[in-house]
Structures are given as C-alpha cells and as structure tokens.
Design a protein around this motif. Structure first.
Motif, PDB file in Angstrom:
ATOM      1  N   GLY A  68      -4.103   7.485   0.689  1.00 29.45           N
ATOM      2  CA  GLY A  68      -3.535   6.831  -0.479  1.00 29.45           C
ATOM      3  C   GLY A  68      -4.598   6.684  -1.550  1.00 29.45           C
ATOM      4  N   LEU A  69      -4.218   6.066  -2.663  1.00 28.93           N
ATOM      5  CA  LEU A  69      -5.201   5.824  -3.708  1.00 28.93           C
ATOM      6  C   LEU A  69      -6.225   4.797  -3.251  1.00 28.93           C
ATOM      7  N   VAL A  70      -5.761   3.852  -2.437  1.00 31.03           N
ATOM      8  CA  VAL A  70      -6.653   2.797  -1.930  1.00 31.03           C
ATOM      9  C   VAL A  70      -6.449   2.659  -0.432  1.00 31.03           C
ATOM     10  N   LYS A  71      -7.390   1.994   0.218  1.00 23.78           N
ATOM     11  CA  LYS A  71      -7.164   1.662   1.627  1.00 23.78           C
ATOM     12  C   LYS A  71      -7.778   0.310   1.970  1.00 23.78           C
ATOM     13  N   LEU A  72      -7.338  -0.233   3.071  1.00 27.84           N
ATOM     14  CA  LEU A  72      -7.859  -1.520   3.526  1.00 27.84           C
ATOM     15  C   LEU A  72      -9.107  -1.288   4.343  1.00 27.84           C
ATOM     16  N   ASP A  73     -10.137  -2.103   4.110  1.00 25.36           N
ATOM     17  CA  ASP A  73     -11.292  -1.978   4.998  1.00 25.36           C
ATOM     18  C   ASP A  73     -11.123  -2.949   6.170  1.00 25.36           C
ATOM     19  N   GLN A  74     -12.138  -2.993   7.024  1.00 26.26           N
ATOM     20  CA  GLN A  74     -12.032  -3.778   8.258  1.00 26.26           C
ATOM     21  C   GLN A  74     -11.942  -5.277   8.017  1.00 26.26           C
ATOM     22  N   ASP A  75     -12.294  -5.729   6.826  1.00 27.21           N
ATOM     23  CA  ASP A  75     -12.201  -7.158   6.526  1.00 27.21           C
ATOM     24  C   ASP A  75     -10.948  -7.483   5.747  1.00 27.21           C
ATOM     25  N   GLY A  76     -10.064  -6.496   5.560  1.00 28.39           N
ATOM     26  CA  GLY A  76      -8.836  -6.742   4.826  1.00 28.39           C
ATOM     27  C   GLY A  76      -9.009  -6.598   3.328  1.00 28.39           C
ATOM     28  N   LYS A  77     -10.156  -6.070   2.883  1.00 29.60           N
ATOM     29  CA  LYS A  77     -10.353  -5.868   1.443  1.00 29.60           C
ATOM     30  C   LYS A  77      -9.806  -4.497   1.038  1.00 29.60           C
ATOM     31  N   ILE A  78      -9.310  -4.434  -0.222  1.00 28.13           N
ATOM     32  CA  ILE A  78      -8.766  -3.173  -0.713  1.00 28.13           C
ATOM     33  C   ILE A  78      -9.894  -2.349  -1.327  1.00 28.13           C
ATOM     34  N   MET A  79     -10.087  -1.149  -0.813  1.00 28.57           N
ATOM     35  CA  MET A  79     -11.202  -0.289  -1.231  1.00 28.57           C
ATOM     36  C   MET A  79     -10.648   0.996  -1.853  1.00 28.57           C
ATOM     37  N   LEU A  81      -9.964   4.917  -2.454  1.00 28.87           N
ATOM     38  CA  LEU A  81      -9.943   6.096  -1.577  1.00 28.87           C
ATOM     39  C   LEU A  81      -9.742   7.324  -2.476  1.00 28.87           C
ATOM     40  N   LEU A  82      -8.502   7.705  -2.774  1.00 33.90           N
ATOM     41  CA  LEU A  82      -8.314   8.828  -3.691  1.00 33.90           C
ATOM     42  C   LEU A  82      -8.484   8.382  -5.148  1.00 33.90           C
ATOM     43  N   ALA A  83      -8.412   7.081  -5.390  1.00 35.95           N
ATOM     44  CA  ALA A  83      -8.748   6.576  -6.726  1.00 35.95           C
ATOM     45  C   ALA A  83     -10.208   6.144  -6.697  1.00 35.95           C
ATOM     46  N   GLU A  84     -10.993   6.634  -7.669  1.00 32.52           N
ATOM     47  CA  GLU A  84     -12.393   6.204  -7.724  1.00 32.52           C
ATOM     48  C   GLU A  84     -12.474   4.744  -8.129  1.00 32.52           C
ATOM     49  N   LYS A  85     -11.621   4.403  -9.086  1.00 34.21           N
ATOM     50  CA  LYS A  85     -11.571   3.012  -9.552  1.00 34.21           C
ATOM     51  C   LYS A  85     -10.217   2.767 -10.198  1.00 34.21           C
ATOM     52  N   TRP A  86      -9.927   1.514 -10.476  1.00 34.48           N
ATOM     53  CA  TRP A  86      -8.700   1.182 -11.179  1.00 34.48           C
ATOM     54  C   TRP A  86      -8.945  -0.011 -12.089  1.00 34.48           C
ATOM     55  N   GLU A  87      -8.152  -0.046 -13.159  1.00 35.50           N
ATOM     56  CA  GLU A  87      -8.243  -1.169 -14.085  1.00 35.50           C
ATOM     57  C   GLU A  87      -6.891  -1.847 -14.166  1.00 35.50           C
ATOM     58  N   VAL A  88      -6.931  -3.172 -14.264  1.00 32.10           N
ATOM     59  CA  VAL A  88      -5.701  -3.933 -14.371  1.00 32.10           C
ATOM     60  C   VAL A  88      -5.665  -4.542 -15.773  1.00 32.10           C
ATOM     61  N   SER A  89      -4.522  -4.383 -16.432  1.00 28.27           N
ATOM     62  CA  SER A  89      -4.422  -4.882 -17.810  1.00 28.27           C
ATOM     63  C   SER A  89      -4.416  -6.404 -17.830  1.00 28.27           C
ATOM     64  N   THR A  94      -0.101  -3.603 -15.765  1.00 29.92           N
ATOM     65  CA  THR A  94      -0.419  -2.186 -15.865  1.00 29.92           C
ATOM     66  C   THR A  94      -1.683  -1.871 -15.054  1.00 29.92           C
ATOM     67  N   TYR A  95      -1.539  -0.931 -14.116  1.00 30.04           N
ATOM     68  CA  TYR A  95      -2.681  -0.485 -13.300  1.00 30.04           C
ATOM     69  C   TYR A  95      -3.028   0.947 -13.702  1.00 30.04           C
ATOM     70  N   THR A  96      -4.275   1.154 -14.141  1.00 31.02           N
ATOM     71  CA  THR A  96      -4.714   2.492 -14.508  1.00 31.02           C
ATOM     72  C   THR A  96      -5.673   3.009 -13.432  1.00 31.02           C
ATOM     73  N   PHE A  97      -5.223   4.019 -12.686  1.00 29.70           N
ATOM     74  CA  PHE A  97      -6.041   4.577 -11.605  1.00 29.70           C
ATOM     75  C   PHE A  97      -6.802   5.805 -12.080  1.00 29.70           C
ATOM     76  N   THR A  98      -8.108   5.820 -11.895  1.00 28.94           N
ATOM     77  CA  THR A  98      -8.912   7.015 -12.169  1.00 28.94           C
ATOM     78  C   THR A  98      -9.085   7.776 -10.862  1.00 28.94           C
ATOM     79  N   LEU A  99      -8.581   9.005 -10.834  1.00 27.77           N
ATOM     80  CA  LEU A  99      -8.528   9.738  -9.566  1.00 27.77           C
ATOM     81  C   LEU A  99      -9.812  10.509  -9.310  1.00 27.77           C
ATOM     82  N   ARG A 100     -10.090  10.676  -8.039  1.00 33.24           N
ATOM     83  CA  ARG A 100     -11.203  11.496  -7.602  1.00 33.24           C
ATOM     84  C   ARG A 100     -10.923  12.954  -7.974  1.00 33.24           C
ATOM     85  N   LYS A 101     -12.000  13.667  -8.401  1.00 29.27           N
ATOM     86  CA  LYS A 101     -11.783  15.076  -8.734  1.00 29.27           C
ATOM     87  C   LYS A 101     -12.122  15.944  -7.517  1.00 29.27           C
TER      88      LYS A 101
END
Lengths: 495, 277
Positions: A68-79, A81-89, A94-101
């Motif tokens: 997915g764009l993000v995944k859960l790590d072992q502590d339950g935090k959202i990390m 994955l296919l999104a390098e980063k995201w911004e929330v308005s 509005t969520y803007t996902f910057t995808l991995r190339k």
C-alpha cells in the motif's frame, strides 16, 4: 458502526495475523538459495482479498506481494511504503501523496498515480467486503502528475490513513486484476511461486523489487489443520517457524534455547468477558462492577493461558496511541465484590464459544465468581455458527468470553444493538469527536472513552491475546507483534 | 441360573467395583474441591495431600478422577438404560412376530439407526440442542438401541420355539403376557451381558465426546475432558494424561470382562460344555 468482519477472522482460529514492519534485523547478505518454511493454521480459500472475506489471504499476501502507500510498523505507527511522504491540508480533508519512483509491478508495468486512482476507485466499484465501508469517507481520488496522487475526503477522518495501511489500501495494477483469485500482481518483495491447494503456498523473491532485496530466495507457507501437527512439524524439522502457537502450555516442548526461540508479542485481540448490559442481573452497574472486582486477572492468565499475554483493563491494546494501563481500575477484591452484590447470590448463564481460550478462561472465571456468590453456568456453544446465532445475534446470554480481534474496535461499544447492549451516549460522543478532531484530540478523546468503558464496567477485559511465535534458532526478522493484517516476511532471514 | 465364578467375572467385578466405590465416595468426600482453581498450585507435583498432583488450573487430579467416575457411571447408566428400555421391547416384539410387517419395520429402522455413527449423532445433537451430559447420554443411548433390539430379537426367536411357550399359547395366554412372564425372564441373561458390554462402549463414547468438547460441560470433571486438557502438556507433564487414560482403560476393561464373565456364568450351554469337558 457494526463490525461483523471479526467473526470471520476468528473462525479459522486465525488469531495469528502478524504485523507489518519490524526492524530489519536480518540484513546480513546470504546466498541466494536460502529458503524458509512457515506454518499457519488456516489456508486462504482463494487469493482475492477484494472479494473474499477471511484473514488468511491478507495474512499471506499483504506487504509481501501487495503493497500500500503506507504500512503499520511494529509499534502501530503509520510509516511510508509506496508513498515517500504525504501532506495533509489545513482542513484535514485533502491528502497529497508523493509516490516512490522506479516502482514496478511484478508484471513489469510501472507503478504510477494512475494505479492509485484505479485501486482506490476500485474499492468502491468492485470490492465485495463489508469493511470497504471504511473508505466511504473518500470523496475523490485524483492524479496530479505521475508521482503525485491527491485524495479528498468528505470530512476530516483520523481513521482514513489507518485504513490505507490495511488491505483496503493495497495497490493493484490496471493490467493485473484479471484473475485475482489465482494470479496476484503487486509491487511487493515477493511474488507468488506456486500454490498446492490444501498444503502450501510458495512465495519467491521478486528480482525487480524496488527496495532492499529479500535475503531469502523463497518462503513456503505451510498450512496445518491441527495445532499439534504443526508443533510436531517444527520438532521434526518439517517447518522452520510456527506463526502462531495455539496452545501456550505446549511451548514447553520448545524450551531448548539451542534449538528454538520463542517470541511473544502483542495482538489487537482483547479477550472480553462480555456481560449483557440489557437484562438482569448485569443491567445493574453494581453487579458488573462486582464481577470485575471478583476476578483475579493475573491468576486467570497464569492458569488459563500459561501466563502468556498481557493484562489490559479496557478495550485498547498497548500498540494503539491512546493506550493507558487500566488494570488498576478494578483490583482483585472479593470482599468489595460481595459488598457490591449486597449479600445477594446470582445465577447466570455463561455461554461461550467452544474455543480453547474461552473454555479455559471460563473455568477459572466460574471458580473465582463462585467465591463471591455468583454461580456462572458454563455452556460451550459451537463456534462460529451456534455462538453467533444465540449470543451475538439473539443476545440470549448473561456472560460470554470472546476474543475481539479487529484492530481499533472500541467503537463496537457505541452501538446499543451490539450484543453488549452497552448504552451510554457520552461514549458515542467521545468516539465521534475523536474521528473528526485533530490527532491529539483523537488520542485524548479515546483515552477518555476507554476510561469510561472501564468505569462503567461495560464488560471485563480478561487479557490481551498474545502473539506467540516459535522459530528454529537462527531465523531472524520475524514480526513480533501481530497488529496488522499481514504476516510480514520483508525482513525474514536465516543465519 | 447358577454358574461357576470365573476370572473374568472376578477381575471385571473388582474393577467395576472400584469405579462404583470411587463415584459413591465422591458424593460425600473428595480430598479437595475438584473444580477450585488455584494458581498457586498450578501443575503441583504429587505428594503432600495431592496424591496424583494438580493440573494446570491447580485442581487436584485425584479429586477430579473421583468425581469423573461419577460422570462416567451416570452417562453409562442412563445411556444403557435408554437403550435397554427402548431396544429390548422392540426386539421382543420383532422376535414374537417374525413374519409380520411390524417386525420388518422395527428391524429396518433399527438397521438405519445402526448404520448411523454414534459420535456423529452426538455431535449433531450437541450442535442443535447444546452440548452437555444430557445430550451425550441421549445420543449414546439412542445409538445403542439397535444392539439391544437385535440381541433381544435373536434370543426371543430362540425362546419362541420352546415347549413352554407352546404350552402357554395353547393355554390361551395373550401375547403381552407371554412376553412379560415367559420371554423376558428367559432372555434377561443375554440382556445383562449386552448391558455390560454396552456400558463399556458408552464410557468410551462419553470420553470421546468430552474430549471433542461435546460431552460433559466444564468444569464438571470428566475423564475425557481431563485427557483433552492434558493434551498440550503431554510432553512436559505426562502424568496428567496418564491417570484419566488409565481410568478409562481400566473401567472399559472392567465392564468388558464383567460382560464376558457374566455370559460364561449365566449361559447354561457353555456351562454344560465346560462340565462335560
């Protein structure tokens, strides 16, 4: 919101869905011929988790084959994955996902923002699961450029990003959904090798994976109908890892530290001693409080589940950000319990599913309740069909014991018609403001909600179901906690 | 009906006697409360008031075995009782009207029930009406009916051709009276033997059902469930499986030996052969 999906997850004894992430401990480079075999208890019916319920499919495929764009790590935090980063308005809609190339699907097709639009739209149009309603909050998904996708929500929602870390956020190729049941096409570190139905699934390393290459050339997921058979397979070398131990006392077989390693982590499974808030005697808060005081949770865990697991005290596992230790709310105090009962004795029906943890726990609960004058008559019902019908649907019970395995499932107490029949409008308000508020507000509100549940003795929480893994010595990178939908093989290695 | 005491009868009788004694004693006294959970005594080794140690809940194994004997006998008696009360009269009726439609009907229905696996029947009943000792007893009892009916029919057929039945019929006795006054007393020894053997089967069935979770409800002690609960500790604490396993084996052996012994004791033909030899 009513969530019936949990029962399907529990049906196959699938209390084992293991977690994403894990620190990449197995980074040592190894020869390409390494392979591992991991034992599981429930085999997928097919490989399409967009149309078939059941925890076994995402357990095998999510994060390993699909990402997915993000995944859960072992502590339950959202990390990321296919999104390098995201911004929330600013209005958090509005969520803007910057995808991995340079990410490619296993079919060779490149992964772009078009696939994001395709995959998320497809949840609405083609998915057949009940949980797809979690993404109803999405208003529209748009491509800004090849590596930027914008998701607009109908209202602010803290649950959105979390849902994106589950199977709902898995990224599919526009050209790879023709035969999902048999031929999964994803961007993950592994691809489907072969599937011997009724026996095993083999995953092979994806040679064109965008991230760190897996150190194993293949992983075999071996399925067992019987927990004892799985134990024996590890003892005799047939498999390398037991993904989830079903009988904790049997761990003593694997006590030799030169041969085996036991890993104990957490799950999202709260083993709840539910009480029917809608009918006597447990429509009386005092009776419910008496039950909570009458149970020696430490002794219960030690006898019923070999001391494995964690005491929690409310409906929140320790991997959620709003976890607080609530075990002190109702300390073991039989005298206080008797006082709350006002010298009365009660006879109640304890209708439990015929699952090991429930039958074990029920005998301890019965013995402890007897000390304060509550006679709980145990009646094991066949699970899932009969228990679901009698207890869950008809609500014909006084007490029950069930492991609620869904992640972040405190909301089930907000539904008056849910089989607890807990009714406190204050609780519903807290939950609503938590989902729409800021992250900080969410955390604060849900802490209050968990405390309210505990104070009202809406139920009793016996323990948090443990994630118990046994591996041959030398196997590294196993996910300790089972808090996401997949058993993450990303870091798995053999020394 | 007198015969010679034989080894089977003595050993079987002794084993069954032990089980009965343990069950009766458990009504008045057990060393400890068999269902009291105590984490401090978890997997306690044998000794110091705990003759056979304690299980993973800290419950005394010996007390559990004693009360388990009660469960075992209870299920056996009721199940065999159901089977005998239904099966024997049906068999007698079928035996007394060998060429009638009633006989055909009884015996074909009998075959139908006989072909149905007892455990499956019990699991089905348990699923529909809720698992418990009562459903287990009924299921085992119903599944044992054909055995009684067949044995009773065969024995009745033999009795019906004897002179005293002929005399009774000639004297104008009605059939029900013949059945009660002449047939039943003369086939009773066969039925007693059948009861003893069925008892052994009922014990095994109850243990199997409890093992599968369709028998006696927890926490009421039952040998089968004791076995099941000790399964995961088979390698680390084998004694927990050993004692209930031994109890089941000895009780079943006891009832089987008793059945064999009773047959030898009660069967006049065998007695004659032995006397001649």
């Amino acid at each position: 919101m009513r969530r019936i999906g949990i029962w399907i997850a529990m049906g196959g004894l699938l209390l084992s869905t293991a977690a994403c992430g894990g620190d990449s401990g197995g980074g040592t480079s190894t020869p390409a011929a390494q392979s591992l075999s991991v034992g599981f208890v429930a085999e997928p019916a097919n490989l399409d988790f967009t149309s078939t319920e059941g925890a076994a499919i995402p357990q095998a495929l999510l994060v390993n084959v699909y990402e997915g764009l993000v995944k859960l790590d072992q502590d339950g935090k959202i990390m990321p994955l296919l999104a390098e980063k995201w911004e929330v308005s600013g209005d958090r809609k509005t969520y803007t996902f910057t995808l991995r190339k340079n990410v490619k699907f296993s079919s060779g097709a490149p992964f772009t923002a078009d696939d994001v639009v395709f995959s998320l739209d497809r949840v609405k149009t083609d998915w057949k699961l009940k949980i797809k309603s979690q993404l109803d909050v999405v208003d529209k998904v748009e491509k800004k450029d090849d590596s930027t996708a914008v998701v607009t929500l109908k209202r602010p929602s803290n649950g959105f990003l979390y849902s994106m870390a589950t199977r709902l956020g898995a990224m599919f190729s526009r050209t790879g959904v023709a035969d999902l049941a048999n031929k999964p096409v994803g961007t993950g570190p592994y691809v489907l090798g072969s599937w011997r139905r009724g026996d095993s699934i083999q995953l092979n390393a994806n040679p064109s994976y965008w991230g760190a290459k897996p150190s194993l050339s293949s992983i075999t997921l071996k399925y067992f109908k019987d927990a004892t058979a799985m134990n024996n397979a590890l003892l005799t070398g047939g498999i390398d890892v037991i993904s989830s131990v079903q009988a904790p006392e049997s761990l003593q077989q694997f006590a030799d530290p030169n041969r085996f390693e036991t890993i104990e982590g957490t799950t999202n499974g709260e083993v709840v001693l539910s009480m029917n808030n809608a009918r006597p005697p447990f429509n009386d808060k005092k009776a419910r409080q008496a039950v909570r005081h009458a149970i020696d949770h430490k002794a219960l865990l030690d006898t019923a589940w070999a001391g494995r697991g964690q005491l929690i005290g409310s409906m929140v596992p320790p991997t959620d950000p709003w976890y607080e230790d609530r075990t002190g709310d109702y300390p073991y105090d039989p005298a206080k319990a008797k006082e709350l009962l006002g010298g009365n004795t009660l006879t109640v029906k304890m209708r439990i599913p015929n699952l090991p943890y429930a039958v074990n726990s029920a005998q301890v609960v019965k013995s402890q309740l007897a000390q304060v004058g509550i006679n709980a008559e145990i009646e094991p019902l066949e699970f899932p069909a009969r228990w679901l019908d009698v207890v869950f649907k008809q609500g014909d019970y006084d007490m029950s014991i069930i492991n609620h395995v869904e992640p972040r499932d405190m909301g089930i107490f907000a539904d008056k018609s849910y089989y607890f029949h807990y009714d406190n409008p204050e609780f519903g308000k807290l939950l609503a403001s938590a989902d729409e508020g800021t992250e900080q507000q969410q955390t604060d509100d849900l802490k209050k909600a968990a405390k309210l549940l505990s104070d009202d003795a809406a139920a009793d929480w016996l323990f948090l179901f443990p994630n118990l893994i046994v591996a041959k010595k030398g196997v590294t990178g196993l996910p300790k906690n089972a808090i996401a939908e997949s058993f993450d093989f990303t870091a798995l290695a053999k020394q | 009906m007198r015969g010679r005491l034989n080894a089977g009868l003595l050993v079987g009788g002794a084993l069954v006697g032990i089980v009965v004694l343990a069950a009766l004693a458990s009504f008045f006294w057990t060393p400890h409360d068999p269902t009291f959970v105590d984490a401090a005594r978890k997997l306690r080794e044998p000794g110091g008031g705990y003759l056979l140690g304690a299980d993973k809940y800290g419950r005394d194994t010996f007390s559990q075995l004693m009360v388990g004997a009660r469960t075992t006998l209870y299920v056996g008696i009721v199940a065999v009782g159901i089977a005998a009360v239904i099966g024997a009269p049906l068999g007698v009726i079928a035996g007394m009207t060998p060429r009638g439609w009633l006989s055909e009907l009884i015996m074909r229905v009998n075959d139908l029930v006989f072909a149905f696996p007892a455990l499956l029947l019990a699991v089905m009943l348990g699923a529909v009406y809720g698992a418990g000792t009562l459903t287990a007893m009924i299921a085992i009892g119903v599944a044992t009916v054909p055995a009684f009916a067949r044995v009773a029919r065969a024995a009745t057929l033999q009795v019906m051709v004897t002179d005293y039945i002929l005399a009774a019929r000639a004297a104008g006795r009605r059939r029900p009276a013949i059945a009660v006054r002449h047939v039943l007393p003369n086939i009773s020894s066969v039925l007693i033997v059948q009861a003893s053997v069925s008892f052994a089967i009922a014990i095994l069935a109850e243990a199997a059902l409890s093992f599968l979770g369709f028998g006696t409800r927890p926490p009421t002690p039952s040998w089968g469930r004791m076995l099941q609960e000790s399964q995961e500790l088979l390698f680390s604490t084998p004694r927990l499986a050993l004692w209930p396993g031994l109890a089941i084996a000895l009780a079943v052996l006891g009832f089987n030996l008793l059945g064999d012994g009773l047959r030898d004791f009660l069967d006049p033909k065998l007695r004659r052969i032995r006397a001649e030899g």
